[in-house]
Design an enzyme around this catalytic site. Structure first.
Site, PDB file in Angstrom:
ATOM      1  N   LYS A 181      42.897  68.332  16.616  1.00 47.49           N
ATOM      2  CA  LYS A 181      41.876  68.700  17.608  1.00 47.49           C
ATOM      3  C   LYS A 181      40.771  69.555  16.979  1.00 47.49           C
ATOM      4  O   LYS A 181      40.911  70.047  15.856  1.00 47.49           O
ATOM      5  CB  LYS A 181      42.536  69.441  18.781  1.00 47.49           C
TER       6      LYS A 181
HETATM    7  C1  LIG Z   1      43.672  62.845  26.144  1.00 46.71           C
HETATM    8  C2  LIG Z   1      44.843  63.672  25.734  1.00 46.71           C
HETATM    9  N1  LIG Z   1      45.507  64.365  26.665  1.00 46.71           N
HETATM   10  C3  LIG Z   1      46.566  65.125  26.352  1.00 46.71           C
HETATM   11  C4  LIG Z   1      47.027  65.224  25.061  1.00 46.71           C
HETATM   12  C5  LIG Z   1      48.231  66.050  24.764  1.00 46.71           C
HETATM   13  O1  LIG Z   1      47.947  67.106  23.929  1.00 46.71           O
HETATM   14  P1  LIG Z   1      49.124  67.924  23.208  1.00 46.71           P
HETATM   15  O2  LIG Z   1      49.498  67.149  21.985  1.00 46.71           O
HETATM   16  O3  LIG Z   1      48.496  69.248  22.891  1.00 46.71           O
HETATM   17  O4  LIG Z   1      50.234  68.035  24.177  1.00 46.71           O
HETATM   18  C6  LIG Z   1      46.375  64.523  24.047  1.00 46.71           C
HETATM   19  C7  LIG Z   1      46.862  64.638  22.668  1.00 46.71           C
HETATM   20  O5  LIG Z   1      46.413  64.205  21.697  1.00 46.71           O
HETATM   21  C8  LIG Z   1      45.263  63.711  24.378  1.00 46.71           C
HETATM   22  O6  LIG Z   1      44.619  63.003  23.445  1.00 46.71           O
END
Ligand SMILES: Cc1ncc(COP(=O)(O)O)c(C=O)c1O
Length: 375
Positions: A181
């Site tokens: 990210k």
């Molecule tokens: C659109 C979206 N929502 C939620 C997430 C979930 O994030 P996390 O890996 O921090 O749980 C991601 C992860 O890449 C994502 O791309």
């Protein structure tokens, strides 16, 4: 040449911040988390931030804080990572998909109203690749039947559309600090909200539903804690927060570099008849989290493998999630139900995009794409 799909921007000063925490007494949730939360709220121009262990946790807790549970429906998009829809299922509610706009890949606001039923309680828009959804329209649509809007802003920390950033028009927005990210603590996430009661509830939900955190229990005269509700173990710790704090100072400058790289890519591919691209909507500043190209669906995997062979790190973000086995089997979703999301999902390829990408690397990626898509 080997061009990694992603390289983080952790600097020696960030490492020093982490070392300072490691040399201190408190590794778990404490003052450094509060410091990060305050700084993130200021950056987003929202009242409260609650640090958690992932965006998945942020989405799950936001839904719980707004009372989502069995029998409820939450409208969302199939053009996302599975975390979005999975978080809805964790609460006992049902994800209801709506197709996306061909230009941006974001949920198509025109189609939302037809998906609303008496069981609908919330809309969960996803700001795909950093481009915000049409939040003004989504807010209007939500307000008629009184629905909650929880933004999946995993890709969109820096984004602005029609003068509104994430959190401004939603009840809550959820962010990710996952390894790839725009700012990262390896794993991590946060919820932004302007609602004090919800922020307080989230603080408890992220730590088993306990009335007091470890820092509070330790640093004052001991008082017994209570468990006020069933919560989860999702609290961000001081180590994660220390890694993030300095990255926030560089986020806008890094976005400018991302913007420049995207424009170079866009310019380079606009005359390639075998490549198309999603667009940034008018009146919008994209966080430019990911850059994708679309090629003919029957050629996609071939192009993907050719790029890999040339040493270009690639990914697919995302294949439409209603077509994944679990979603087909559990909810009866079938091919043909959301044709725009399916077409994007079948044709998309994500290219390397990060501030540390050199000009020579950008040129190499462009050449590799043009060669890999040539007849
Ligand atoms: C659109 C979206 N929502 C939620 C997430 C979930 O994030 P996390 O890996 O921090 O749980 C991601 C992860 O890449 C994502 O791309």
């Amino acid at each position: 040449m080997k061009i990694e799909f992603y390289r983080h921007d952790v600097q020696p000063s960030d490492i020093n911040n982490v070392v300072a925490v490691l040399n201190s007494l408190f590794l778990t949730t404490g003052e450094v988390v509060s410091e990060f939360e305050d700084k993130f709220s200021k950056y987003l121009d929202c009242k409260y931030t609650v640090g958690v262990t992932s965006c998945t946790a942020a989405l799950h807790l936001s839904l719980l804080a707004y009372g989502m549970g069995a029998g409820d429906e939450v409208i969302t998009t199939p053009m996302t990572f599975i975390a979005t829809a999975n978080s809805i299922i964790y609460t006992g509610a049902r994800p209801v998909f709506v197709d996306v706009e061909p230009e941006t890949g974001n949920i198509d606001a025109d189609l939302i109203e037809a998906a609303v039923t008496p069981r609908t309680k919330a809309i969960m828009p996803v700001h795909l690749h950093g481009q915000m959804c049409d939040m003004k329209r989504i807010r209007e649509i939500a307000d008629k039947p009184g629905l909650v809007v929880i933004e999946d802003a995993a890709h969109a920390i820096e984004a602005v559309r029609d003068g509104a950033r994430p959190v401004k028009l939603g009840e809550a927005a959820c962010f990710s600090f996952y390894a790839t990210k725009n700012i990262t603590s390896g794993e991590g996430g946060a919820i932004g909200t302007n609602n004090k009661q919800i922020a307080e509830k989230l603080m408890k939900l992220r730590l088993h539903g306990m009335s007091k955190g470890a820092a509070e229990r330790y640093s004052r005269r001991y008082e017994h804690w209570d468990m006020e509700m069933l919560g989860w173990k999702y609290n961000m710790d001081n180590i994660q927060a220390a890694l993030l704090i300095g990255q926030l100072d560089r986020i806008e400058k890094n976005r400018e570099r991302r913007e420049l790289i995207c424009r170079i890519y866009e310019d380079a591919f606009k005359n390639n008849p075998r490549v198309s691209m999603l667009q940034v909507a008018p009146g919008s500043k994209s966080a430019r989290h990911m850059f994708t190209i679309q090629v003919a669906p029957e050629k996609r995997d071939d192009v993907l493998w050719k790029l890999q062979k040339k040493g270009v790190g690639v990914a697919v973000n995302f294949r439409a999630i209603h077509l994944l086995s679990y979603y087909r089997q559990t909810f009866g979703y079938k091919r043909g139900m959301f044709p725009v999301a399916e077409r994007i999902g079948d044709s998309t390829i994500t290219l390397p995009l990060y501030p540390g990408l050199s000009d020579a690397e950008i040129e190499y990626v462009i050449r590799a794409v043009n060669e890999s898509t040539a007849k």
